[in-house]
Design an enzyme around this catalytic site. Structure first.
Site: not given
Ligand code: NAD
Length: 692
Positions: A108, A105, A66, A128
């Site tokens: 993901e 992310g 992110a 995370e």
């Protein structure tokens, strides 16, 4: 080549669309990247000539996570959920082509794709948790469905990335392609997908791996039990595990909702704020206001170490591990032999655990030259002194080193408390002298306090900071003062702890409060571990403190089986009735009326004076910034990272509150609690210490 936006291109290779993200340095999922991804995919899906889509990144890595700068700000650009929906509805296979690191992310997004290929050097992970949050884009729901609960839990709960080889074994990637040929490999895979009409494999629909865990809550109980110590106090850890449990027990859509709830709770939590603060603090700590990044550095090809005791040996290992030859010098053969044997034993133990090969052990030992003559360090670029903590001895060593060490060699002291300027003054090169304060065990602890003397030259500081990074340390630049940053603040806590046990608490009460706060152990357990006799001598001991009395009774800590606590053979600590009686008698003799002391008072008495001392350190310019102090406490003393360090903690609870208590304590208990001027100012202005 069609530009979708400033960071996204869409091209066609026959009937395969290639969507390329190019947002240096790490293709973080910024608003612009998310929008490019969504728009590009939309176009490729809509193009009737396209039969398969490859998602690839330019530069050194796949999407590496992110954009942390966006945290806590109102969302901008296309939300990832829109892209996710488009990918899942895509009638054409989407293949992620991974190099570098697919993290957070980024990973993901790769898991939203139907297939994944990667080069051997690629790494995958969901880090995370290290920022006090959990994956928020399906990571906790998809990864268990793909690789099973235990593997996914380990990856998510540790946050540690895993290599492509592991990814292939687990089925995270469907094919490994040749290093440097990612695009070709991904195109070939896409071609195969088209030609063999590979199904549109959606991880959300997989069930066999999670089914295996369904109806077996004991799997999660075991994970909780096995990791209770490792993740003590971390809220995100529990949230992550609950989300993984949801992947097992709930349908995908419900599981995603649970993940979202847990994510939203955590992203605004104090713990996550603290961990994000630490993330940036770890980057800032390397920046030195008046020593710019382009300051020239000196080559360090060989290191000398004086003293092969507890510290010298550990310090040597840091350099041996980094492939830097070390000359280690002792006074007597038996001390030298003991020191070298300890180094070897440490390496052998690591090898036994499978974390080093025996060849590695020999390579490292081969870089070590033990000796009894200081002349051996004549050709070293850096010499670190780790002899007894005594000014006269240290001065004597530095005088000699100054004569022996080549011109331009840096001379460093590992002293815990002594004045670096005074040590430097006996040499003809005070500009090449500084402190390198390692923490024990020096081969394990990450912290290095780099002590800047009055005359230390900038290139010398730059060199040592760079070297610290090379040997895997985190270095904080500090100024000359008694105990520098860490031990100076520790002294405050120790003094209060000693007072508290006379006023009414017992050592185990104080230790419990500090442990429950999140520190690895309390002050008395720590003293027992280090040895109560550090700096104690039988000749001068006059039963004038509890510690002296214990040492006189030969209760000198864990090593003698007793100290503040009693220890069994496994070194388990038990509160000691003997010590309790000693404390009660001692307090009575001193005429102290013992009272009940609350846990709150214990915490405030131990922690607030530390914060106050930290403020004085800042005021005096002995640390560059509050966050450097926090780095020292997290990495040198085990301050819980989810509380951000003592200075962050002060900002969190409010410097006004700390100041108020300090004044209250000052009124009843005097001088020790005199508030720092800086604490008064920030409390008055409503500013935060971290913003100074
Ligand atoms: P130690 O007693 O274990 O080791 C000191 C070694 O230095 C001994 O082996 C001694 O024989 C040797 N020595 C003494 N004079 C010498 C000389 N002139 N030439 C060569 N060798 C000599 O002590 P330690 O715990 O390793 O501490 C060393 C230094 O590190 C001290 O300044 C101490 O304050 C500092 N330090 C210690 C710790 C800790 O936790 N032990 C942590 C940080 C810093």
């Amino acid at each position: 080549m069609a530009a979708i936006n400033s960071v996204t291109d869409l091209t066609r290779e026959g009937d395969i669309a290639v969507l390329t993200l190019n947002s240096p340095p790490v293709n973080a999922l910024s608003a612009e990247v998310r929008t490019g991804l969504r728009t590009g995919l939309g176009q490729a899906i809509a193009d009737p000539a396209v039969k398969a889509i490859v998602l690839i990144c330019a530069g050194r890595t796949f999407i590496a996570g992110a954009d942390i700068a966006e945290f806590g700000k109102p969302p901008k650009g296309t939300p990832l959920t829109e892209t996710e929906a488009a990918m899942e509805a895509s009638p054409k296979p989407i293949i992620a082509a991974v190099h570098g690191t697919a993290l957070g992310g980024g990973f993901e997004v790769a898991l939203m794709c139907h297939y994944r290929v990667a080069v051997p050097s690629a790494r995958f992970g969901l880090p995370e948790i290290k920022l006090g949050i959990i994956p928020g884009a399906g990571g906790t729901q998809r990864l268990p469905r793909l690789i099973g609960v235990e593997n996914a839990a380990e990856a998510i709960l540790s946050g540690t990335p895993f290599p492509a080889k592991q990814a292939l074994q687990w089925g995270v990637i469907d094919e490994m392609v040749e290093e440097g040929k990612l695009r070709e490999g991904a195109l070939a895979f896409a071609r195969k997908a088209i030609n063999t009409q590979m199904p549109l494999r959606k991880i959300r629909d997989l069930d066999d791996k999670v089914r295996a865990a369904r109806g077996h809550p004991e799997i999660f109980e075991k994970i909780r039990r096995d990791n209770a110590r490792r993740y003590r106090g971390f809220e995100a850890w529990h949230g992550a595990l609950r989300a993984v449990e949801a992947a097992v027990d709930l349908p995908f859509v419900e599981g995603m909702k649970r993940e979202r709830e847990e994510f939203l709770k955590l992203v605004t939590s104090d713990q996550s704020k603290a961990q994000r603060y630490v993330f940036f603090a770890e980057r800032k700590v390397w920046k030195i206001t008046d020593v710019p990044d382009d300051t020239p550095t000196l080559p360090i090809n060989k290191v000398g170490i004086i003293g092969a005791g507890t510290m010298g040996g550990g310090i040597a290992m840091n350099f041996l591990n980094a492939g830097i030859p070390v000359s280690i010098v002792e006074m007597k053969q038996d001390a030298l032999d003991r020191g070298v044997a300890t180094i070897r034993r440490n390496y052998d133990n690591t090898a036994k655990k499978g974390r080093l090969t025996t060849a590695d052990v020999e390579t490292r030992m081969g870089l070590l030259s033990p000796g009894l003559n200081l002349d051996a360090v004549a050709d070293c670029d850096l010499v670190i002194e780790a002899v007894f903590e005594n000014m006269d001895i240290k001065k004597d060593v530095f005088r000699k080193l100054d004569q022996i060490a080549k011109k331009g060699a840096i001379l460093a002291s590992n002293t815990s408390y002594l004045n670096i300027d005074e040590i430097a003054s006996v040499t003809g090169r005070p500009d090449y002298v500084l402190g390198m304060h390692f923490f024990s065990p020096a081969n394990v602890m990450r912290l290095l306090e780099v002590v800047r003397g009055e005359k230390t030259a900038k290139p010398v500081i730059a060199t040592v900071m760079q070297l610290a990074r090379k040997i895997g340390k985190i270095a904080a630049l500090v100024g000359v003062c008694h105990g520098f940053v860490g031990n100076r603040m520790l002294h405050q806590r120790q003094r209060e702890a000693n007072k508290l046990i006379l006023e009414g608490a017992m050592p185990w009460d104080v230790d419990r409060v500090i442990y429950d706060f999140g520190m690895p152990m309390g002050p008395f357990a720590m003293s027992d571990l280090a040895g109560l006799d550090i700096g104690w001598s039988k000749e001068t001991s006059k039963s004038s403190t509890i510690r002296e009395i214990l040492c006189e009774m030969d209760r000198r800590g864990q090593k003698t089986g007793a100290g503040f606590y009693d220890y069994d053979e496994q070194r388990n600590a038990k509160p000691s009735p003997v010590v309790e009686k000693i404390i009660l008698d001692f307090a009575a003799k001193k005429g102290i009326n013992r009272r009940t002391i609350s846990d709150d008072e214990i915490l405030e008495r131990c922690v607030y004076p530390m914060i106050n001392e930290g403020a004085k350190i800042l005021e005096e310019g002995k640390a560059q910034r509050a966050s450097d102090i926090d780095i020292v406490w997290i990495n040198g003393y085990g301050w819980p990272v989810y509380r951000g360090g003592p200075m962050f903690y002060a900002d969190l609870i409010g410097s006004g509150k700390v100041l108020g208590k300090m004044k209250e304590f000052e009124a009843t208990m005097g001088e020790d609690f005199k508030p720092a001027r800086l604490l008064e100012t920030v409390a008055a202005d409503g500013r935060r210490l971290q913003d100074l």
